[in-house]
Design a protein around this motif. Sequence first.
Motif, PDB file in Angstrom:
ATOM      1  N   PRO B 260       0.834  -1.195   0.000  1.00 31.38           N
ATOM      2  CA  PRO B 260       0.000   0.000   0.000  1.00 31.38           C
ATOM      3  C   PRO B 260       0.875   1.253   0.000  1.00 31.38           C
ATOM      4  O   PRO B 260       2.098   1.178   0.099  1.00 31.38           O
ATOM      5  N   GLY B 261       0.249   2.409  -0.123  1.00 32.93           N
ATOM      6  CA  GLY B 261       0.989   3.646   0.076  1.00 32.93           C
ATOM      7  C   GLY B 261       1.187   4.458  -1.178  1.00 32.93           C
ATOM      8  O   GLY B 261       0.620   4.187  -2.241  1.00 32.93           O
ATOM      9  N   MET B 262       2.044   5.463  -1.035  1.00 29.03           N
ATOM     10  CA  MET B 262       2.253   6.469  -2.076  1.00 29.03           C
ATOM     11  C   MET B 262       2.566   5.852  -3.433  1.00 29.03           C
ATOM     12  O   MET B 262       2.133   6.357  -4.459  1.00 29.03           O
ATOM     13  N   VAL B 266      -2.643  -0.488  -6.997  1.00 29.54           N
ATOM     14  CA  VAL B 266      -4.047  -0.072  -6.939  1.00 29.54           C
ATOM     15  C   VAL B 266      -4.820  -1.037  -6.040  1.00 29.54           C
ATOM     16  O   VAL B 266      -5.654  -0.625  -5.223  1.00 29.54           O
ATOM     17  N   SER B 267      -4.501  -2.331  -6.160  1.00 26.63           N
ATOM     18  CA  SER B 267      -5.253  -3.315  -5.373  1.00 26.63           C
ATOM     19  C   SER B 267      -4.993  -3.156  -3.879  1.00 26.63           C
ATOM     20  O   SER B 267      -5.926  -3.239  -3.073  1.00 26.63           O
ATOM     21  N   ALA B 268      -3.757  -2.895  -3.481  1.00 29.08           N
ATOM     22  CA  ALA B 268      -3.457  -2.758  -2.046  1.00 29.08           C
ATOM     23  C   ALA B 268      -4.034  -1.459  -1.496  1.00 29.08           C
ATOM     24  O   ALA B 268      -4.652  -1.434  -0.423  1.00 29.08           O
ATOM     25  N   LEU B 364       1.305  -4.042 -11.701  1.00 31.09           N
ATOM     26  CA  LEU B 364       2.424  -3.109 -11.868  1.00 31.09           C
ATOM     27  C   LEU B 364       3.025  -3.317 -13.249  1.00 31.09           C
ATOM     28  O   LEU B 364       3.109  -4.444 -13.740  1.00 31.09           O
ATOM     29  N   GLY B 365       3.421  -2.257 -13.860  1.00 25.01           N
ATOM     30  CA  GLY B 365       4.028  -2.399 -15.172  1.00 25.01           C
ATOM     31  C   GLY B 365       4.874  -1.190 -15.486  1.00 25.01           C
ATOM     32  O   GLY B 365       4.944  -0.245 -14.694  1.00 25.01           O
ATOM     33  N   PHE B 366       5.520  -1.240 -16.639  1.00 29.55           N
ATOM     34  CA  PHE B 366       6.347  -0.101 -17.026  1.00 29.55           C
ATOM     35  C   PHE B 366       6.456  -0.062 -18.544  1.00 29.55           C
ATOM     36  O   PHE B 366       6.239  -1.066 -19.222  1.00 29.55           O
ATOM     37  N   ALA B 561       1.651  13.543  -2.412  1.00 24.89           N
ATOM     38  CA  ALA B 561       1.771  13.829  -0.981  1.00 24.89           C
ATOM     39  C   ALA B 561       0.620  14.722  -0.524  1.00 24.89           C
ATOM     40  O   ALA B 561       0.270  15.697  -1.192  1.00 24.89           O
ATOM     41  N   GLY B 562       0.005  14.351   0.603  1.00 25.29           N
ATOM     42  CA  GLY B 562      -1.037  15.181   1.198  1.00 25.29           C
ATOM     43  C   GLY B 562      -2.415  14.990   0.594  1.00 25.29           C
ATOM     44  O   GLY B 562      -3.372  15.609   1.042  1.00 25.29           O
ATOM     45  N   THR B 563      -2.511  14.130  -0.433  1.00 22.17           N
ATOM     46  CA  THR B 563      -3.830  13.912  -1.019  1.00 22.17           C
ATOM     47  C   THR B 563      -4.389  12.582  -0.522  1.00 22.17           C
ATOM     48  O   THR B 563      -3.707  11.799   0.135  1.00 22.17           O
ATOM     49  N   SER B 564      -5.657  12.345  -0.862  1.00 23.46           N
ATOM     50  CA  SER B 564      -6.313  11.119  -0.435  1.00 23.46           C
ATOM     51  C   SER B 564      -5.862   9.946  -1.281  1.00 23.46           C
ATOM     52  O   SER B 564      -5.572  10.091  -2.479  1.00 23.46           O
ATOM     53  N   ASN B 565      -5.840   8.764  -0.663  1.00 22.67           N
ATOM     54  CA  ASN B 565      -5.540   7.553  -1.431  1.00 22.67           C
ATOM     55  C   ASN B 565      -6.554   7.311  -2.541  1.00 22.67           C
ATOM     56  O   ASN B 565      -6.284   6.570  -3.482  1.00 22.67           O
ATOM     57  N   ASP B 566      -7.742   7.931  -2.422  1.00 22.46           N
ATOM     58  CA  ASP B 566      -8.735   7.803  -3.493  1.00 22.46           C
ATOM     59  C   ASP B 566      -8.252   8.474  -4.783  1.00 22.46           C
ATOM     60  O   ASP B 566      -8.792   8.234  -5.855  1.00 22.46           O
ATOM     61  N   GLU B 567      -7.253   9.333  -4.646  1.00 19.27           N
ATOM     62  CA  GLU B 567      -6.739  10.080  -5.808  1.00 19.27           C
ATOM     63  C   GLU B 567      -5.570   9.373  -6.476  1.00 19.27           C
ATOM     64  O   GLU B 567      -4.784   9.992  -7.192  1.00 19.27           O
ATOM     65  N   ILE B 568      -5.436   8.065  -6.236  1.00 20.90           N
ATOM     66  CA  ILE B 568      -4.294   7.333  -6.799  1.00 20.90           C
ATOM     67  C   ILE B 568      -4.300   7.442  -8.335  1.00 20.90           C
ATOM     68  O   ILE B 568      -5.337   7.376  -8.977  1.00 20.90           O
ATOM     69  N   MET B 569      -3.097   7.661  -8.876  1.00 17.56           N
ATOM     70  CA  MET B 569      -2.941   7.767 -10.327  1.00 17.56           C
ATOM     71  C   MET B 569      -2.083   6.595 -10.788  1.00 17.56           C
ATOM     72  O   MET B 569      -1.063   6.285 -10.172  1.00 17.56           O
ATOM     73  N   ILE B 570      -2.503   5.960 -11.888  1.00 19.66           N
ATOM     74  CA  ILE B 570      -1.712   4.826 -12.386  1.00 19.66           C
ATOM     75  C   ILE B 570      -0.671   5.273 -13.403  1.00 19.66           C
ATOM     76  O   ILE B 570       0.258   4.557 -13.720  1.00 19.66           O
TER      77      ILE B 570
END
Lengths: 184, 583
Positions: B260-262, B266-268, B364-366, B561-570
Amino acid sequence: MSTHTLAVLVENSPGVLARVAGLFSRRAYNIDSLAVGPTENPNISRMTIVINVENHALEQVIRQLDKLINVIHIAEVKPLESIQSELLLVKISATNSLKAEVERVVDSFGAKIVDWDDQSMTIEATGDPEKIANLLTAVGTFGIRELVQSGLVALERGSSALSDRTLSAQSIPTADGGQADYQN
Amino acid sequence: MSTPNGTAMNGATSLVKSLEAAGVDVMFGIPGGAILPAYDPIFDSTIRHILVRHEQGAGHAATGYAQVTGRAGVCIATSGPGATNLVTPLADAAMDSVPLVAITGQVPSAAIGTDAFQEADIRGITMPFTKHNYLITNPDDIPRAIAEAFHIANTGRPGPVLVDIAKDALQRATTFNWPSTVSLAGYHPHLEPDSQSISDAAALIAQSHRPVFYVGGGVIKANASRELMQLAELLGAPVVTTLMALGSFPASHPLHMGMPGMHGTVSAVTALQKSDLLITLGARFDDRVTGKLSSFAVNAKVIHADIDPAEIGKNRFADVPIVGDLKATITALIPALRSALSKNQPDLSTWLRQVNHLKSTYPLGFDIPTDGTISPQYVIQQLGKISGLDSIFVAGVGQHQMWASQFIPYEKPRTWLNSGGLGTMGYSVPAAMGAKVGAPDTTVWSIDGDGCFQMTNQELVTCALNNIPIKVAIINNESLGMVRQWQTLFYEGRYSNTSLESKRIPDFPKLADAMGCVGLSCDRPEDVDSIIEKAMSINDQPVVVDFRVHRDAMVWPMVAAGTSNDEIMIAREMAPDWDSQEL
């Protein structure tokens, strides 16, 4: 935010005050007053710490304090269940002609004049913070030249003692610690 | 061969005998004036002393050793600058709960407080980030202080302890008295979890429909991986492992949703956000995991198990707090949960389907660079594949650290080392050195950035001279890459002071060669595998590989930083397609 009084038993060893003060500083806890002195046990000192925090933060303060190895015991001392007292020394501008008037005020607070000359008098008073504040208001009319106050000290009412419940150190063998199951 | 109590000696010998009695087999350090008396008995000691090139290297090496062995690492330095150079590793160890004992010399007791030559109040300096520390001025106190230092460092929530010893205390006569027990009035780690908390936790879990195991580094510290596996499989709930917990639960396990985390998956991240119960084991609701705290997992109740009572309720209210050793806690939780589930077995199939859908939709990918340059993520992925998952990987701090957390699927505890809490650039090379000393038969890869590497690479000399054949992969994007990524995203691409030009200077293979290592470089994607294999074939010398990679690769996913985890960007300006999810 509300005010809480903590009684903290600490080992009487160098640096303990710095550890406690440093903890409050780095975790941004606000100390209103801190008093420290010896106890009935020469190995133990007792701190009385008055802090102003949110209620949920109080628990955090206590738990962080408890992590300091030199801190032996922490108890919150409730005002209604304890004697809480500060010491005040205050020098007022009052000539001898006013001595009788000052004495009347001082007596009504159970305080005393401990030093005087023809320009000033010094009053010594003990009591809870409210009483000390009231005394200062009353003598303020004479003009305060200088004052010094101790931090609050507090002792629980009744026969129990904090040290009764705390000073049992277990002895733990000095075996080599922590066997990891490396890559188990 | 232990020394009998009552033997007459000086304080320095008493120190070394005490370290031997504490079970120390290796220490990392540098002598100097105030600690010099101790180096005379060290000359005769059974303890292996590894002479490092900078005290910071000694501290991180002790950390690397501790992280792979589970035993306290030991570092030793002189007063003043020797001691202050240990400050960063001590702070690092405190943040990541690493058992460490640091010994420092101090000026003679009569000179303390006079601004004497090489005087620094290291006890005062390190109070905020040692678990405890000592200033010893009486040689009779040395054995007790050392015994207590190891006890404190190793037990409860592990952490660093510093013992500062005045030079005259090392020189003066004493008798050696190793205490058979330690007795600390103010230190009683609470190991056994409260049985009521255990049954409350079990009852809460049995009522939950969207539980998640939120696993932190404490599980590794407590050697509780097997127990975690049993508990997770008993419930069949998703597991997320934080940066400090990678390897505590196998990445390949179907219940594992990633980190999880920054920069988590997405799943975690989403499993935590949508959960109704966080079963928190040895994790501390760090800001890099929670994002904006007020928006973190807002519908979840919290079970919080930790050995440190001060962690519980620090950042997030715990509905069920459990204070205790995690191995004992999980061991107690297993039968309690089995009993609770026998009365009420919640159906987690919908929840598992939802999180698994996220896991398969957003792996995860690149991207492979189109200009023919090397993808940094590819290098790291291949390191994991070719070196294998019994290897130990030690990262620095930055983009390469995050890629190393994402693209190597850690299967076992203590195979992934990094500076999680303090974020110490320069951690990798010395920590890898310590790891290799602690696990000499295991392949140890330092995965480092070109910025980090230039902070502490001097320890490669130590490695070369002391037969510590680590392998270093420099992920060279000629930048302070993570800072550059933030400049790209948040500072309109104004790259202020992040270009290191390290594809031009220094010449890393030459530098490696000058330090007695094998230096290799790799410029082309098609050479990556063969160069890793070449590095794998060299085991009598440290190896440094300069992987010259694409400069603009970024770490994704990302929660700013400082935003919600709901705002995760892939990816840049690309959120997951939430509409297609049934969450």
